[in-house]
Write a protein that holds these residues in place. Structure first.
Motif, PDB file in Angstrom:
ATOM      1  N   HIS A  60       0.832  -1.223   0.136  1.00  0.00           N
ATOM      2  CA  HIS A  60      -0.015  -0.180  -0.071  1.00  0.00           C
ATOM      3  C   HIS A  60       0.908   1.238   0.128  1.00  0.00           C
ATOM      4  O   HIS A  60       0.261   2.364   0.148  1.00  0.00           O
ATOM      5  N   GLU A  78      -2.483  12.628  -0.226  1.00  0.00           N
ATOM      6  CA  GLU A  78      -1.463  12.464  -1.093  1.00  0.00           C
ATOM      7  C   GLU A  78      -1.052  13.649  -1.931  1.00  0.00           C
ATOM      8  O   GLU A  78      -1.905  14.491  -2.369  1.00  0.00           O
ATOM      9  N   PRO A  91      -7.009   7.465  -7.012  1.00  0.00           N
ATOM     10  CA  PRO A  91      -6.588   6.121  -7.024  1.00  0.00           C
ATOM     11  C   PRO A  91      -5.588   5.796  -6.174  1.00  0.00           C
ATOM     12  O   PRO A  91      -5.578   4.853  -5.227  1.00  0.00           O
ATOM     13  N   GLN A  92      -4.555   7.017  -6.146  1.00  0.00           N
ATOM     14  CA  GLN A  92      -3.385   6.772  -5.418  1.00  0.00           C
ATOM     15  C   GLN A  92      -3.647   7.030  -3.944  1.00  0.00           C
ATOM     16  O   GLN A  92      -3.283   6.094  -2.878  1.00  0.00           O
ATOM     17  N   SER A  93      -4.582   7.978  -3.528  1.00  0.00           N
ATOM     18  CA  SER A  93      -5.095   8.160  -2.055  1.00  0.00           C
ATOM     19  C   SER A  93      -6.142   7.076  -1.666  1.00  0.00           C
ATOM     20  O   SER A  93      -5.598   6.532  -0.484  1.00  0.00           O
ATOM     21  N   ALA A  94      -6.569   6.464  -2.477  1.00  0.00           N
ATOM     22  CA  ALA A  94      -7.722   5.493  -1.917  1.00  0.00           C
ATOM     23  C   ALA A  94      -6.837   4.052  -1.700  1.00  0.00           C
ATOM     24  O   ALA A  94      -7.358   3.580  -0.826  1.00  0.00           O
ATOM     25  N   LYS A  95      -5.813   4.047  -2.164  1.00  0.00           N
ATOM     26  CA  LYS A  95      -5.038   2.641  -1.682  1.00  0.00           C
ATOM     27  C   LYS A  95      -4.563   2.796  -0.338  1.00  0.00           C
ATOM     28  O   LYS A  95      -4.533   1.814   0.386  1.00  0.00           O
ATOM     29  N   TYR A  96      -4.421   4.041   0.249  1.00  0.00           N
ATOM     30  CA  TYR A  96      -4.225   3.970   1.492  1.00  0.00           C
ATOM     31  C   TYR A  96      -5.412   3.575   2.619  1.00  0.00           C
ATOM     32  O   TYR A  96      -5.194   3.418   3.600  1.00  0.00           O
ATOM     33  N   SER A  97      -6.411   3.992   1.991  1.00  0.00           N
ATOM     34  CA  SER A  97      -7.694   3.705   3.005  1.00  0.00           C
ATOM     35  C   SER A  97      -7.882   2.295   3.413  1.00  0.00           C
ATOM     36  O   SER A  97      -8.355   2.135   4.526  1.00  0.00           O
ATOM     37  N   ASN A  98      -7.163   1.279   2.741  1.00  0.00           N
ATOM     38  CA  ASN A  98      -7.160  -0.016   3.089  1.00  0.00           C
ATOM     39  C   ASN A  98      -5.723  -0.379   3.788  1.00  0.00           C
ATOM     40  O   ASN A  98      -5.667  -1.659   3.669  1.00  0.00           O
ATOM     41  N   GLY A  99      -4.781   0.565   3.712  1.00  0.00           N
ATOM     42  CA  GLY A  99      -3.639  -0.103   3.982  1.00  0.00           C
ATOM     43  C   GLY A  99      -2.970   0.403   5.313  1.00  0.00           C
ATOM     44  O   GLY A  99      -1.678   0.311   5.472  1.00  0.00           O
TER      45      GLY A  99
END
Length: 208
Positions: A60, A78, A91-99
């Motif tokens: 992530h 981001e 999409p780059q900031s969205a990957k942090y939401s589950n990471g």
């Protein structure tokens, strides 16, 4: 006052992304956040903490800023250089939401509050929305604002984001209203439910 990583006198020597980080640090500070480096993280220093360069769970990446409210993770930022179109950055900031690493507490997961920022422009996504998508905002929200939205978002009966609550609007009562008024109000509310932030109602003079 939060200490920035660079002095403004050194601005000419910074890369475009580093200059954006200086401005983002300043904006976060103005909105009530204490900005910290990961090595000096102290979640009890203030109600709202923004931690730079936070390493997320495997796969992530590294969040430019991870946001904490009341010692719990609530969102991420981001950062991009000034002039970067933010439309494709979500999409780059969205990957942090589950990471979020397993050893860190969070009120809810995925993390609900995500930002993309250049220092000149800021986009925001509210994960409590029925159909979350980024939208421009004037500034970062204050920690107490996100704390209130967290409480509302977890209230299944009456809570949720503004857009969630709009989905629960009742039909327009016709008591004391003309038919054309009921129709106009109903169409404006339908537009709001469909997540259209702007609506125009054009009615004849004397319609009320």
């Amino acid at each position: 006052m939060t200490r920035l990583r660079f002095s403004m006198a050194d601005d000419a020597y910074l890369t475009a992304e580093a200059r954006a980080r200086v401005e983002i640090d300043r904006q976060l500070d103005a909105c009530g956040w204490v900005v910290q480096d990961r090595s000096a993280m102290n979640l009890y220093a203030s109600r709202g903490i923004a931690v730079r360069e936070f390493i997320m769970a495997t796969g992530h990446g590294r969040a430019d800023y991870l946001l904490f409210v009341d010692q719990k993770a609530v969102g991420a930022i981001e950062a991009k250089p000034s002039g970067t179109p933010l439309a494709g950055v979500e999409p780059q900031s969205a990957k942090y939401s589950n990471g979020l690493p397993k050893d860190l507490p969070a009120v809810v997961t995925p993390l609900p509050f995500l930002y993309e920022a250049t220092g000149d422009e800021t986009m925001f996504t509210d994960g409590f929305d029925p159909d979350p998508r980024s939208r421009p905002v004037f500034a970062f929200h204050r920690p107490e604002t996100l704390a209130r939205w967290l409480r509302q978002g977890r209230d299944e009966a009456d809570g949720g984001s503004l857009r969630s609550r709009l989905q629960r609007l009742d039909t327009v009562p016709n008591d004391g209203l003309r038919r054309i008024q009921v129709e106009a109000i109903g169409k404006v509310e339908a537009s709001m439910k469909a997540n259209r932030p702007r609506a125009l109602a054009q009615m004849a003079t004397g319609s009320g």
